[in-house]
Scaffold this motif. Structure first.
Motif, mmCIF file in Angstrom:
data_model
loop_
_atom_site.group_PDB
_atom_site.id
_atom_site.type_symbol
_atom_site.label_atom_id
_atom_site.label_comp_id
_atom_site.label_asym_id
_atom_site.label_seq_id
_atom_site.Cartn_x
_atom_site.Cartn_y
_atom_site.Cartn_z
ATOM 1 N N ASN A 1 46.171 -11.756 -5.089
ATOM 2 C CA ASN A 1 45.915 -10.866 -6.486
ATOM 3 C C ASN A 1 47.455 -9.908 -6.727
ATOM 4 N N THR A 2 48.087 -9.479 -6.636
ATOM 5 C CA THR A 2 49.356 -9.503 -6.964
ATOM 6 C C THR A 2 50.544 -10.497 -8.363
ATOM 7 N N ILE A 3 50.215 -11.587 -7.781
ATOM 8 C CA ILE A 3 50.573 -12.069 -8.995
ATOM 9 C C ILE A 3 49.842 -12.469 -9.663
ATOM 10 N N GLN A 4 48.478 -12.152 -9.616
ATOM 11 C CA GLN A 4 47.785 -12.499 -10.561
ATOM 12 C C GLN A 4 47.426 -11.047 -11.431
ATOM 13 N N PHE A 5 48.044 -10.237 -11.259
ATOM 14 C CA PHE A 5 48.055 -8.687 -11.708
ATOM 15 C C PHE A 5 48.958 -8.659 -12.572
ATOM 16 N N ALA A 6 50.117 -9.171 -12.335
ATOM 17 C CA ALA A 6 51.194 -9.182 -13.567
ATOM 18 C C ALA A 6 51.486 -10.200 -13.990
ATOM 19 N N PHE A 7 50.960 -11.139 -13.841
ATOM 20 C CA PHE A 7 50.731 -12.206 -14.410
ATOM 21 C C PHE A 7 49.664 -13.133 -15.784
ATOM 22 N N ASN A 8 49.016 -12.400 -15.094
ATOM 23 C CA ASN A 8 47.377 -13.406 -15.589
ATOM 24 C C ASN A 8 47.153 -11.594 -15.437
ATOM 25 N N ASN A 9 46.914 -10.138 -15.997
ATOM 26 C CA ASN A 9 46.474 -9.244 -16.076
ATOM 27 C C ASN A 9 44.806 -9.455 -16.295
#
Length: 560
Positions: free
Chosen positions: A61-69
């Motif tokens: 979720n952290t990565i998706q929040f930052a890179f595929n918001n």
């Protein structure tokens, strides 16, 4: 229990396979991870709100929040359809996503239980203001808050050590108050009028790119207003550097290692190098004592008074020059990054609808008054800001194209939707969820997700000069303030919102009154024809205003 039995069997098979293959080390690593995953996924506390699925706990979720918001926010919108609160982890920080007017008011409350100070201390100040640990600690030690009155229990705090209040005061005083805002708005009108007159001779049709015009000419007028024209004389490529910085600001704020993702760091250093040289030139002879008596609303050397007051405050408090560089860079970002995309969308929506273009043009004609020079005309900004169709289009564009999560840290335990949120967690109100709520914004034939110019128009009956009755358009927001927060809300509401509105309205008014405008075609970023109209650019999801992902080419012919 059946899930755990199945998992145990799978772990046993994995261990047997690894032993047979001499991979006992891999089993030793994978088994605890799988157990942690099962516990995280299936043994959530019963007194906790629903959690956003996280296949790799704390990471996915952290990565998706930052890179595929954009994709992340689709998932958020889905889970908030069935619950007004949901949870996920941003790295190790528990984040509670909330929807609904009452819950959003929790973020706006003038209370010290929630605030955004931690976000500034952990991300904004070190990454964007380039504060040292000691400089950041001055803010960290100040628990008195941003308000005029210190927080309960901090009444003893000396006024010169109230860093949060001083920082807030400079921005709110010199960006929000009419006597300081008016010289900036008038200066912007001068700059954008000169750009239109210079670039477009009367009677000569020209093909114009909406995106290029806004990112060049409107942005240049806004930056000249804020920092003075000297920055363009010294650094003609400042806007190129700024827009590269703007595209990377999310990753810059998260501060990944330079060796891992070097691009954002290069973009920041290029822009800050320009700002560093500008500050050295503009403030070479700066004297904070002389600045005490400097009442000019705008100066060609350094621009608006807010810029000088910000530098003055930082110098008086003993911050390094590098912090002033970061502060002015962020002031330029705050006053440009969101304003320019909103101008783009207003140009697009107004010019694509001939009847709307006529209505706005009629409104603008009423806002012109005699200028100081004989025979000249100028825009009365107060009249312009009150025009109902302009206000409705503005509100609708903000509603549809501002996209970020309003964030607050939980400083003291609070209860939301019956759940106790612990100190150290974070509250987020997704703007896209609130602004696209069909129950609040939907109307017959006009879905909440679609642009409708008259969504915020009410027609009142009034008597005309002949004794008849006619209907007059009046601006009236279609939803409650707690369901509409493009500028944030509460004590941390954007102090530059009034200046931004003036700049946007002035640009649109000058265009519709000076030009015949004909939309031609949609194009892709490479200039090739596009088969569809523009949507919000997904790369800017979660950051602020989403510019159009397609350009609109127009034919402009200056008539006035």
């Amino acid at each position: 229990m059946e899930l755990f039995n199945v998992a145990a069997q799978q772990l046993q098979h994995l261990a047997e396979h690894c032993a047979a293959s001499k991979l006992w080390l891999a089993a030793a690593i994978l088994a605890p991870l799988l157990i942690a995953f099962l516990i995280f996924t299936f043994v959530a506390p019963r007194n906790a709100p629903p959690s956003l699925w996280d296949p790799i706990p704390y990471v996915f979720n952290t990565i998706q929040f930052a890179f595929n918001n954009e994709r992340f926010m689709v998932r958020v919108a889905n889970i908030l359809q069935n619950s007004r609160i949901a949870k996920f982890h941003l790295v190790s920080t528990p984040v509670f996503l909330v929807s609904g007017p009452e819950n959003i008011q929790t973020l706006f409350a003038r209370s010290h239980k929630v605030g955004n100070e931690t976000i500034f201390l952990e991300n904004v100040f070190p990454a964007l203001y380039r504060m040292s640990r000691e400089e950041k600690q001055r803010f960290a030690d100040d628990k008195s808050g941003r308000g005029r009155q210190p927080a309960p229990g901090t009444e003893h705090m000396p006024s010169h050590m109230r860093y949060w209040h001083g920082y807030e005061h400079v921005h709110s005083e010199y960006l929000s108050r009419a006597q300081h805002q008016r010289p900036m708005a008038e200066q912007f009108q001068t700059f954008i009028s000169a750009a239109l007159d210079t670039q477009f001779p009367p009677g000569e049709p020209k093909t114009v790119s909406v995106i290029d015009f806004c990112r060049r000419h409107v942005a240049e007028a806004a930056v000249k207003t804020l920092l003075g024209p000297r920055i363009f004389e010294l650094f003609p490529d400042v806007l190129d550097a700024f827009w590269e910085f703007d595209r990377n600001i999310c990753l810059i704020t998260l501060a990944p290692p330079k060796w891992l993702i070097p691009g954002p760091h290069r973009a920041q250093e290029r822009f800050y190098a320009i700002m560093r040289k500008y500050v050295a030139a503009a403030y070479a002879d700066f004297d904070s004592d002389a600045a005490e008596t400097d009442q000019a609303g705008w100066k060609p050397e350094s621009g608006a008074r807010v810029s000088r007051e910000l530098v003055k405050w930082l110098k008086e408090k003993g911050f390094r020059d590098e912090v002033a560089v970061g502060a002015l860079a962020m002031l330029m970002f705050a006053m440009t990054s969101n304003t320019i995309p909103i101008v783009m969308w207003m140009m697009i929506e107004i010019t694509r609808d001939p009847s709307l273009l006529c209505a706005v043009r009629d409104e603008v004609a009423q806002a012109y008054v005699a200028g100081k020079d004989h025979g000249s005309r100028t825009l009365d900004l107060d009249k312009l800001a009150a025009m109902p169709f302009l206000q409705s289009v503005f509100a609708e564009v903000l509603r549809l194209h501002m996209n970020f999560n309003l964030m607050r840290n939980v400083n003291e335990p609070i209860v939301v939707e019956g759940f106790k949120l612990p100190r150290g967690s974070m509250l987020q109100a997704p703007m896209k969820v609130a602004h696209y709520d069909e129950m609040i914004w939907g109307a017959p034939g006009h879905a909440a997700a679609q642009f409708w110019a008259e969504r915020h128009i009410r027609y009142d009956e009034t008597a005309d000069a002949d004794g008849g009755v006619r209907k007059v358009p009046v601006f009236a927001m279609a939803g409650r303030p707690s369901s509409y927060f493009p500028f944030g809300g509460g004590q941390q509401i954007c102090p530059g919102r009034h200046l931004a509105k003036n700049e946007i309205f002035t640009t649109i008014a000058l265009l519709v009154s000076k030009f015949e405008i004909e939309p031609l075609e949609w194009t892709n970023s490479d200039g090739s024809p596009s088969l569809r109209a523009a949507r919000g650019d997904a790369r800017f999801s979660g950051i602020g205003a989403m510019p159009p992902d397609r350009d609109l080419k127009m034919r402009w012919t200056r008539t006035g």
